[in-house]
Every structure is written in C-alpha cells, then in structure tokens.
Design an enzyme around this catalytic site. Structure first.
Site, PDB file in Angstrom:
ATOM      1  N   LYS A  74      34.322   9.188  11.129  1.00  0.00           N
ATOM      2  CA  LYS A  74      33.475   8.018  11.372  1.00  0.00           C
ATOM      3  C   LYS A  74      33.201   7.776  12.850  1.00  0.00           C
ATOM      4  O   LYS A  74      32.161   7.227  13.200  1.00  0.00           O
ATOM      5  CB  LYS A  74      34.115   6.759  10.768  1.00  0.00           C
ATOM      6  N   LYS A  79      29.016  14.903  -2.827  1.00  0.00           N
ATOM      7  CA  LYS A  79      29.284  13.687  -3.604  1.00  0.00           C
ATOM      8  C   LYS A  79      28.051  12.787  -3.646  1.00  0.00           C
ATOM      9  O   LYS A  79      27.326  12.696  -2.657  1.00  0.00           O
ATOM     10  CB  LYS A  79      30.410  12.927  -2.874  1.00  0.00           C
ATOM     11  N   LYS A 138      26.019   6.640  -0.936  1.00  0.00           N
ATOM     12  CA  LYS A 138      25.017   5.690  -0.479  1.00  0.00           C
ATOM     13  C   LYS A 138      24.462   6.068   0.885  1.00  0.00           C
ATOM     14  O   LYS A 138      23.430   5.563   1.303  1.00  0.00           O
ATOM     15  CB  LYS A 138      25.532   4.254  -0.506  1.00  0.00           C
TER      16      LYS A 138
END
Ligand code: TRP
Length: 343
Positions: free
Chosen positions: A117, A201, A204
């Site tokens: 991140k 995967k 979003k």
C-alpha cells in the site's frame, strides 16, 4: 475459562471504500450471516482504518452506511450481531495506543500489506498506515474475540495480533488477559476471480467495472457482464481436474456452484460437453436471480438512512458495553492511575 469451554465470539471489519461486489458478498458477508447462527458476533465498518489513506470527508459517512446496509442485505441480523462504525466505539483507538507500545518495529516492518500500500514512496505514507495492523489487533483483542473471518490477505495481520496478545500477556504477567484469536480463512478455491482475468481476484480497485459484479448492479447489467466475461473456446469437461489451467472456466463454474448451492462437480455433470454459449446464459440467470433480493434489500435500505443509523447507533452501544470493561481492565494491568486505587 479454558480455551475449549469459551463460547465462540466472532468479529470482523470491512473497510468503507467503494461499492461492494460479489466477491465481498460470497467471501465475507454471507459468511457473517452464517456465523451469527452459532456465535456471538461483532461486525464493524473499519472507518478508522479507512483514514490511513486520504478520504473525502463529505463521503465517509455515506460509505459507512453503505457497508452496513450491505451487511444487513446479505442477512446479518442486527438483533443477533452488533453492527457498528469502528469510530463510534472509542475503546478501539484507545487500546490501539497501548498496543502500539507492545508491538515492535521489527514486526511491523515485515507486514507485506504496508509494503504494497505504501508503494515506492514509503516516506510519504501516513504513520497510521504503518500502524494499521496494531489498530486491527486492538479491534479484535478489545472484544476478546475467539474467531476472525478474514480473507487470505489478512492472515499475516492475524498472526501479528496473536504475537501482540502473547507479548502483552507475558510482559504484564497476565497470562489470561488477552485471548489469542483464530483466523477463519477460506481456501483460495473459494475465491471469486475477476470476470476479465481468471487469475486476479475480483476487486473494487480494478479499473474495469466489467471485471466485477456489484451488489447494486441491475439484472440487465449482471447479465451483460457475465455474457462478456472472458472464457476459452473449449466445451466444459465432465471432470473437475480437467479445469486445471483454464482459470476463467474454473472461475465461472465455481461461481455457478456458489450461486446455485451445488458443488462444482454437480455443475460440471450437468453442463459437460456444452460450450459457453449455453453455460453463460444459464450462469447469468442463476446469478441475477440469487442477487435480486439482495440488491432490492440493499437499495431499500440505502433509501432509509435513518433506519441504518438506528442499527449503527444501537450496535455501537452494545459493542461499547463489551469493549469498555476489557479496556478498563487492560489499563489496570498496565498500572495507570485510577481514582481511589491508592489505598
Ligand atoms: N484489515 C481488514 C481488511 O482490510 C479490515 C479489518 C480491520 C479487520 N479491522 C479488522 C478484519 C479486524 C478483521 C478483524 O480486510
């Protein structure tokens, strides 16, 4: 109480970022609804975690309601489970500070999610993003949760939670103070993959909306997305093993099974020898049928923010009633001043 006689207490959090999709529904929300049948449950919207990266203040509360509404639409019953915003129960943030003083830098340095991140420019990441797993440990330990349903990607944070709990208990000579929680993680086979790439995967953050089915998508949109899903030119095999190396086909068969409540083998048995021209319309129908009541309920709730707010307020009160005494006991163990305790 010993580990074996302690009743199961389940806790999990979902971040309020972006619309929820079918992967979240199957991977988390329906699991929450199932767990409330047999355990005391706490499900919260992780808004304190959300602000470790910039959020739009004019949208945060609305996104928090959306996640709560999705939990309810998926069958979480607010009479059984406490559903609440993390920020509405102060004990999370307060315990996180105490645990920041137990967790070691070396432990946090190993967290792979922080590395992903924070990207290349780690110096610009917030201190909160770095300390994110400690807050997550506080979320869990402040309820003395025994089981935590999470995705595979959270396994490392759960291990850290156990390490923090064990070190605290040892450091303060309070061996039974925090409960070491067990993760409830479903194997990678249960994961819903992107409709555009069977190896990624459903997410979003994928820039293509065609890659996922959102819980708010209309029937027509769901059908369109499935018809355009990536596949291969082969027919469906009659045996599971023959799906190896066919990631997209495997994903769609898995999706059919999840939607119809059958096993993948049963689905293959029915569609063996058929091409995607037959399979996709059938998959589109079961998916749209299965999600119709969920999206209807979700849209109904989103039009009733007051109803969601009542659930969140009541959930926060019930959660605080459990968390506050654990926090108070933790502060006592650490040795903080308390009025009247000096004699
Ligand atoms: N980090 C979790 C995620 O991104 C969300 C989360 C926050 C959580 N606190 C938690 C999950 C406590 C389980 C328990 O999925």
């Amino acid at each position: 109480m010993t580990e074996t006689t302690r009743p199961m207490r389940v806790l999990s959090g979902v971040q309020p970022s972006g619309a929820l999709h079918l992967g979240n529904y199957l991977g988390a929300l329906t699991k929450f609804a199932r767990l409330q049948e047999s355990a005391e449950c706490f499900f919260f919207v992780a808004d304190l975690h959300a602000i470790t990266v910039p959020q739009d203040p004019s949208k945060l509360a609305g996104q928090t309601r959306e996640i709560a509404a999705a939990m309810l639409a998926a069958g979480v019953d607010p009479l059984r489970a406490a559903v609440f915003p993390q920020s509405a129960v102060r004990a999370h943030a307060e315990l996180a500070w105490l645990l920041n003083c137990t967790a070691r830098l070396g432990w946090l340095d190993r967290m792979t999610q922080f590395k992903e991140k924070s990207g290349k420019d780690k110096e610009r990441a917030s201190v909160g993003l770095y300390s994110y797993p400690v807050l997550q440990a506080a979320d869990i330990l402040v309820y003395r949760a025994t089981h935590v349903p999470v995705g595979e990607d959270q396994k490392q944070h759960l291990e850290l939670t156990r390490d923090i709990a064990a070190k605290f208990n040892t450091d303060f000579k309070a061996p039974d103070h925090f409960i070491l929680p067990e993760p409830l993680i479903e194997g990678p086979g249960a994961r819903v993959m992107s409709l555009r790439d069977g190896r990624a995967k459903m997410s979003k953050s994928d820039p293509s909306d065609q890659s996922r089915i959102n819980l708010t998508d209309s029937r027509d949109v769901i059908i369109q997305k499935i018809k355009r899903a990536r596949t291969d030119p082969e027919v469906l095999p009659d045996r599971l093993e023959a799906l190896a190396g066919r990631a997209e086909a495997d994903n769609l068969v898995g999706l059919y099974a999840a939607m119809s409540g059958e096993t993948k083998a049963e689905v293959l048995h029915r569609f063996a020898g058929q091409g995607f021209g037959v399979f996709k319309p059938a998959l589109a129908e079961v998916t749209a049928d299965r999600l119709a009541p969920v999206s209807a309920q979700l849209n109904r709730l989103l039009a009733e923010p007051d109803e969601i707010d009542r659930v969140l307020q009541e959930g926060a009160e019930r959660a605080a009633a459990v968390a506050e005494p654990v926090l108070a006991e933790t502060k006592r163990v650490v040795g903080f001043w308390r009025a009247g305790a000096g004699t």
